[in-house]
Design a protein around this motif. Structure first.
Motif, PDB file in Angstrom:
ATOM      1  N   THR A 100     -13.040   7.831   4.143  1.00 48.77           N
ATOM      2  CA  THR A 100     -13.941   8.545   5.057  1.00 48.77           C
ATOM      3  C   THR A 100     -15.337   8.693   4.447  1.00 48.77           C
ATOM      4  O   THR A 100     -16.103   9.565   4.857  1.00 48.77           O
ATOM      5  N   GLU A 101     -15.694   7.826   3.507  1.00 45.80           N
ATOM      6  CA  GLU A 101     -16.938   7.976   2.749  1.00 45.80           C
ATOM      7  C   GLU A 101     -18.210   7.615   3.498  1.00 45.80           C
ATOM      8  O   GLU A 101     -19.289   7.947   3.051  1.00 45.80           O
ATOM      9  N   HIS A 102     -18.140   6.924   4.609  1.00 50.63           N
ATOM     10  CA  HIS A 102     -19.351   6.447   5.284  1.00 50.63           C
ATOM     11  C   HIS A 102     -19.500   7.023   6.690  1.00 50.63           C
ATOM     12  O   HIS A 102     -20.089   6.404   7.558  1.00 50.63           O
ATOM     13  N   GLY A 103     -18.948   8.205   6.918  1.00 42.32           N
ATOM     14  CA  GLY A 103     -19.082   8.840   8.219  1.00 42.32           C
ATOM     15  C   GLY A 103     -18.101   8.336   9.258  1.00 42.32           C
ATOM     16  O   GLY A 103     -18.153   8.740  10.406  1.00 42.32           O
ATOM     17  N   GLY A 104     -17.218   7.475   8.864  1.00 39.73           N
ATOM     18  CA  GLY A 104     -16.177   6.956   9.746  1.00 39.73           C
ATOM     19  C   GLY A 104     -14.879   6.878   8.971  1.00 39.73           C
ATOM     20  O   GLY A 104     -14.680   7.595   8.000  1.00 39.73           O
ATOM     21  N   ARG A 105     -14.006   5.993   9.405  1.00 36.45           N
ATOM     22  CA  ARG A 105     -12.733   5.804   8.713  1.00 36.45           C
ATOM     23  C   ARG A 105     -12.553   4.325   8.384  1.00 36.45           C
ATOM     24  O   ARG A 105     -13.074   3.469   9.107  1.00 36.45           O
ATOM     25  N   GLY A 106     -11.838   4.050   7.321  1.00 40.15           N
ATOM     26  CA  GLY A 106     -11.606   2.670   6.944  1.00 40.15           C
ATOM     27  C   GLY A 106     -10.347   2.504   6.129  1.00 40.15           C
ATOM     28  O   GLY A 106      -9.912   3.424   5.434  1.00 40.15           O
ATOM     29  N   VAL A 107      -9.752   1.315   6.233  1.00 36.94           N
ATOM     30  CA  VAL A 107      -8.603   0.945   5.405  1.00 36.94           C
ATOM     31  C   VAL A 107      -8.739  -0.514   4.989  1.00 36.94           C
ATOM     32  O   VAL A 107      -9.410  -1.304   5.650  1.00 36.94           O
ATOM     33  N   TYR A 108      -8.098  -0.846   3.887  1.00 38.11           N
ATOM     34  CA  TYR A 108      -8.029  -2.195   3.355  1.00 38.11           C
ATOM     35  C   TYR A 108      -6.580  -2.649   3.390  1.00 38.11           C
ATOM     36  O   TYR A 108      -5.668  -1.849   3.163  1.00 38.11           O
ATOM     37  N   PHE A 109      -6.363  -3.951   3.646  1.00 34.64           N
ATOM     38  CA  PHE A 109      -5.015  -4.503   3.692  1.00 34.64           C
ATOM     39  C   PHE A 109      -5.124  -6.023   3.596  1.00 34.64           C
ATOM     40  O   PHE A 109      -6.225  -6.567   3.550  1.00 34.64           O
ATOM     41  N   PHE A 110      -3.985  -6.708   3.548  1.00 29.55           N
ATOM     42  CA  PHE A 110      -3.970  -8.161   3.439  1.00 29.55           C
ATOM     43  C   PHE A 110      -3.371  -8.785   4.692  1.00 29.55           C
ATOM     44  O   PHE A 110      -2.430  -8.250   5.272  1.00 29.55           O
ATOM     45  N   ASP A 111      -3.922  -9.942   5.085  1.00 31.87           N
ATOM     46  CA  ASP A 111      -3.357 -10.696   6.206  1.00 31.87           C
ATOM     47  C   ASP A 111      -2.227 -11.590   5.678  1.00 31.87           C
ATOM     48  O   ASP A 111      -1.992 -11.645   4.457  1.00 31.87           O
ATOM     49  N   PRO A 112      -1.504 -12.289   6.554  1.00 30.84           N
ATOM     50  CA  PRO A 112      -0.386 -13.121   6.092  1.00 30.84           C
ATOM     51  C   PRO A 112      -0.785 -14.245   5.139  1.00 30.84           C
ATOM     52  O   PRO A 112       0.050 -14.733   4.380  1.00 30.84           O
ATOM     53  N   ALA A 113      -2.039 -14.666   5.152  1.00 34.68           N
ATOM     54  CA  ALA A 113      -2.502 -15.726   4.245  1.00 34.68           C
ATOM     55  C   ALA A 113      -2.951 -15.171   2.900  1.00 34.68           C
ATOM     56  O   ALA A 113      -3.308 -15.933   2.001  1.00 34.68           O
ATOM     57  N   GLY A 114      -2.979 -13.848   2.745  1.00 36.06           N
ATOM     58  CA  GLY A 114      -3.398 -13.232   1.493  1.00 36.06           C
ATOM     59  C   GLY A 114      -4.860 -12.865   1.422  1.00 36.06           C
ATOM     60  O   GLY A 114      -5.365 -12.482   0.365  1.00 36.06           O
ATOM     61  N   HIS A 115      -5.570 -12.948   2.545  1.00 33.01           N
ATOM     62  CA  HIS A 115      -6.978 -12.554   2.561  1.00 33.01           C
ATOM     63  C   HIS A 115      -7.087 -11.035   2.660  1.00 33.01           C
ATOM     64  O   HIS A 115      -6.292 -10.385   3.339  1.00 33.01           O
ATOM     65  N   GLY A 116      -8.090 -10.476   1.989  1.00 32.96           N
ATOM     66  CA  GLY A 116      -8.326  -9.044   2.017  1.00 32.96           C
ATOM     67  C   GLY A 116      -9.102  -8.656   3.257  1.00 32.96           C
ATOM     68  O   GLY A 116     -10.211  -9.138   3.473  1.00 32.96           O
ATOM     69  N   LEU A 117      -8.512  -7.791   4.069  1.00 35.95           N
ATOM     70  CA  LEU A 117      -9.168  -7.337   5.291  1.00 35.95           C
ATOM     71  C   LEU A 117      -9.563  -5.878   5.152  1.00 35.95           C
ATOM     72  O   LEU A 117      -8.926  -5.108   4.441  1.00 35.95           O
ATOM     73  N   GLU A 118     -10.609  -5.532   5.859  1.00 36.67           N
ATOM     74  CA  GLU A 118     -11.102  -4.160   5.912  1.00 36.67           C
ATOM     75  C   GLU A 118     -11.337  -3.831   7.377  1.00 36.67           C
ATOM     76  O   GLU A 118     -11.919  -4.615   8.112  1.00 36.67           O
TER      77      GLU A 118
END
Length: 125
Positions: A100-118
């Motif tokens: 919640t550091e930028h006035g909104g909400r966010g999460v990080y995770f990986f897609d099935p190919a192993g790419h980092g998504l935000e």
């Protein structure tokens, strides 16, 4: 004409499964696909193409998606329901938390190919 982002290719081993992951997560309709690409189209017209790379090795890339609060809640719940790990930070030090550091909400995770998504609800700038 101003500069706008048009498309990118995301390397993956299984283009159909990876495209389906993105479509389901972000509630996107199927898009026309051709040749070696399975495509999705974002609501702003940006085309994301999924394709198997010519080499066996896939290097991790980072992709960030700006979504509204309602889609964030639905998409995060889908990730949790599928057992996809999420973190509040890109260094995976805060599992199962929301940033919640930028006035909104966010999460990080990986897609099935192993790419980092935000996934974020407010742009950083």
């Amino acid at each position: 004409m101003p500069v706008t982002f048009n498309h990118t290719i995301i390397p993956c081993r299984d283009r159909e499964a990876t495209a389906r992951f993105y479509r389901d997560l972000f509630e996107l309709p199927e898009a026309p696909s051709w040749g070696p690409f399975t495509n999705i189209q974002m609501s702003d017209g940006v085309l994301i193409q999924f394709a198997a790379p010519p080499l066996d090795e896939i290097q991790m890339h980072h992709y960030a998606f700006l979504v509204d609060d309602e889609l964030f809640d639905r998409a995060r719940q889908r990730l949790l329901d599928q057992g996809v790990r999420t973190w509040a930070d890109p260094f995976q030090q805060q599992p199962d938390k929301i940033n919640t550091e930028h006035g909104g909400r966010g999460v990080y995770f990986f897609d099935p190919a192993g790419h980092g998504l935000e996934m974020i609800t407010r742009p950083y700038l």
